[in-house]
Design a protein around this motif. Sequence first.
Motif, short mmCIF file in Angstrom:
data_model
loop_
_atom_site.label_atom_id
_atom_site.label_comp_id
_atom_site.label_asym_id
_atom_site.label_seq_id
_atom_site.Cartn_x
_atom_site.Cartn_y
_atom_site.Cartn_z
N VAL A 52 0.83 -1.20 0.00
CA VAL A 52 0.00 0.00 0.00
C VAL A 52 0.86 1.25 0.00
N ASN A 53 1.88 1.29 0.84
CA ASN A 53 2.72 2.48 0.92
C ASN A 53 3.52 2.71 -0.36
N GLU A 54 3.83 1.63 -1.06
CA GLU A 54 4.51 1.78 -2.34
C GLU A 54 3.61 2.50 -3.35
N GLN A 55 2.30 2.17 -3.33
CA GLN A 55 1.38 2.83 -4.26
C GLN A 55 1.16 4.29 -3.87
N ILE A 56 1.20 4.58 -2.58
CA ILE A 56 1.09 5.97 -2.13
C ILE A 56 2.32 6.75 -2.58
N LYS A 57 3.47 6.14 -2.43
CA LYS A 57 4.72 6.78 -2.82
C LYS A 57 4.76 7.06 -4.33
N ARG A 58 4.10 6.21 -5.13
CA ARG A 58 4.09 6.38 -6.58
C ARG A 58 3.22 7.55 -7.02
N ASP A 59 2.44 8.12 -6.11
CA ASP A 59 1.58 9.27 -6.40
C ASP A 59 0.68 8.99 -7.62
N LEU A 60 -0.09 7.91 -7.50
CA LEU A 60 -0.96 7.50 -8.60
C LEU A 60 -2.18 8.40 -8.71
N THR A 61 -2.65 8.59 -9.92
CA THR A 61 -3.86 9.37 -10.16
C THR A 61 -5.09 8.49 -9.95
N VAL A 62 -6.09 9.03 -9.26
CA VAL A 62 -7.36 8.33 -9.05
C VAL A 62 -8.37 8.89 -10.04
N THR A 63 -8.88 8.03 -10.92
CA THR A 63 -9.82 8.48 -11.94
C THR A 63 -11.15 7.78 -11.77
N CYS A 64 -12.21 8.42 -12.28
CA CYS A 64 -13.56 7.86 -12.20
C CYS A 64 -14.21 7.91 -13.57
N GLU A 65 -14.77 6.78 -13.99
CA GLU A 65 -15.50 6.71 -15.25
C GLU A 65 -16.90 6.18 -14.98
N GLU A 66 -17.84 6.59 -15.80
CA GLU A 66 -19.17 6.01 -15.77
C GLU A 66 -19.28 5.04 -16.94
N THR A 81 -10.41 3.92 -10.72
CA THR A 81 -9.13 3.29 -11.04
C THR A 81 -8.03 4.07 -10.35
N VAL A 82 -7.17 3.36 -9.64
CA VAL A 82 -6.02 3.99 -8.97
C VAL A 82 -4.78 3.60 -9.76
N GLY A 83 -4.37 4.52 -10.65
CA GLY A 83 -3.22 4.26 -11.50
C GLY A 83 -3.36 2.95 -12.26
N ASP A 84 -2.30 2.15 -12.25
CA ASP A 84 -2.33 0.83 -12.86
C ASP A 84 -2.47 -0.26 -11.81
N PHE A 85 -2.92 0.13 -10.58
CA PHE A 85 -2.89 -0.81 -9.46
C PHE A 85 -4.23 -1.45 -9.16
N SER A 86 -5.30 -0.65 -9.04
CA SER A 86 -6.59 -1.23 -8.66
C SER A 86 -7.72 -0.62 -9.46
N MET A 87 -8.82 -1.39 -9.57
CA MET A 87 -10.01 -0.96 -10.31
C MET A 87 -11.23 -1.53 -9.60
N GLU A 88 -12.10 -0.67 -9.08
CA GLU A 88 -13.27 -1.12 -8.33
C GLU A 88 -14.50 -0.31 -8.69
N PRO A 116 -7.87 12.65 -4.99
CA PRO A 116 -7.55 12.77 -6.42
C PRO A 116 -6.26 12.06 -6.81
N ARG A 117 -5.31 11.97 -5.84
CA ARG A 117 -4.04 11.29 -6.07
C ARG A 117 -3.63 10.58 -4.77
N THR A 118 -2.73 9.63 -4.87
CA THR A 118 -2.32 8.90 -3.68
C THR A 118 -1.17 9.58 -2.94
N GLY A 119 -0.47 10.46 -3.61
CA GLY A 119 0.78 10.99 -3.05
C GLY A 119 0.65 11.71 -1.74
N ALA A 120 -0.49 12.39 -1.51
CA ALA A 120 -0.65 13.19 -0.30
C ALA A 120 -1.45 12.47 0.79
N MET A 121 -1.65 11.17 0.63
CA MET A 121 -2.51 10.45 1.56
C MET A 121 -1.86 10.23 2.92
#
Length: 594
Positions: A510-524, A551-558, A566-571
């Motif tokens: 989890v902390n690795e994905q936070i460190k990567r500062d992934l973009t969180v996007t939303c689609e309908e 979708t959180v970067g290339d890591f998760s999709m729910e 909006p991004r993981t970097g500041a979490m």
Amino acid sequence: MIKKMKAAELRRKYIEFFKRHGHAEIKSAPLVPENDPTCLFTTAGMHPLVPYLLGEKHPAGKRLVDVQKCLRTGDIDEVGDPFHLTFFEMLGNWSLGDYFKEEAIAMSFEFLTKELGFAPENIKVTCFAGDENAPRDNEAAGIWIKLGIPEQNISYLGKDDNWWGPAGQTGPCGPDTEMFVPLDRPDCGPACGPACGCGKWVEIWNDVFMQYNKTIDGKYVPLEKPNVDTGMGVERVTAFMQGVRSAYETELFSGIFAKIADLANNPEANYNNRRARVVAEHLRASTFLIADGVKPGNVDQGYVLRRLIRRAVREARQLGINDMFCSKIADVVISEYSDAYPELAQHADAIRDELNREEEQFAKTLENGTREFNKLIEKFPPQLENKVISGRKAFNLYETYGFPLELTRDMAKEMGFTVDEKGFEEAYAKHQEQSRAGAMQKFKGGLADSSDKTAALHTATHLLHKALRLTLNNSVAQAGSNITAERLRFDFTYEDKMTPEQIKQVEDIVNEQIKRDLTVTCEEVSLEVAKERGAIGLFEAKYGEVVKLYTVGDFSMEICGGPHAPRTGAMGHFKILKEESSSRGVRRIKAVLE
């Protein structure tokens, strides 16, 4: 002329009526809220739609209609009288920043008069009288008069009667207008009406006009786009349309009572029998809870489910049902409700298994605990007037014999005793058990905030879920979540206790994905497209054919409906505080972002 109809016809008429008026039908959400840590259950039709009532865009549009499963536990001790229920169905139509008072009231009037057959002169309505927070609702009253409701049939009442919400300390709220129809009985006097309390006038529908958002400091801020939220109880309206006193006398329960009477070999174990009503109501509610993933346990939703099952078992024993029976009652519920709620048939085996397991476990508890309870009662002098079972003795029944406080209280009441419940809670706390009183606080309801911290923790649950699947196995599935601004709690399906190494691995992922500062996007997208992409479809029953895919970067999709960072970097830094058992086959993680 009032039209006789059964519940299935009422549901169908309601949905079809509002679909003709441009509403999209959405499925019922589960009984366990996904994004509200302050409430154990979905307690009202609006509960799953709070994010959209606050301005978030709903995938199905601005006009919605549904039949929502609800469960309230505040009156659980009253179940057994002819009227109270824990589980109920709520018909609702919604405007999310679209139409407002005039169109909402007009549609309500049309449905009541054209679809249900009520004469305008036999409908009385109430409107908000006004106070320091909001003015008298003359607008709603004027619309009713224009539609044909006589002015003398309109009453103005205060906040206790004609104001809805917020469900917690903060959130959307506003004045409402309620519709009442008469029972076939004489007026109590010249002022007989909705406010007199004589029981002749029955509330049949409620239109809530969400104009305000109550803030944490008690201010009522007008919403930029006001909404409409309506509610019509299936059980209450069905009973009224059939000319009977309560839902227990309708087909919603007749099959269940027939089975109870057969099992008890007693034709009087029917809707007139208090014990039979408890068995029927509690096992109907339990069947729906298990279908939505709840398992009997000692805390939170599981605690309530266990209480419902065990209360039903005890009352059934008093009716003369001594063999295993809970799953047989559930089979009736599954058979009669699956057309409206397919999840019952889909989870039929799990429902039977959980009920059988709990009933077997409780049989021994009931036998041993009842014997010890009777010994305790026999020690009281017969001439004693104030017969109180001490909290310490009630706790001893619980700790030694697994006898719940509710059961001790119910049995004591039947024999003219009371229980020192405060003393029980003190004894409970001393033994460092989970405080029942703390869990009960959640029954009061309320809505989670959507602050940046909460949004970040919600995103962290997505990262955690994927990390667990990578670390443990790909069959791990979310079984519930509870998020506040301070921490997250995540339940997931897994049989074994996690090792310290596994916990550390999950944290690192989890902390690795936070460190990567992934973009969180939303689609309908459509539900089918989401599945094709490999998204995890949590709580699919609450979504329509168009869903929100996070979708959180290339890591998760729910598939999800909650707030996200909006991004993981500041979490912040993800830290697991505790990993423990939640219920059979379900583990629980509590974690923070530091």
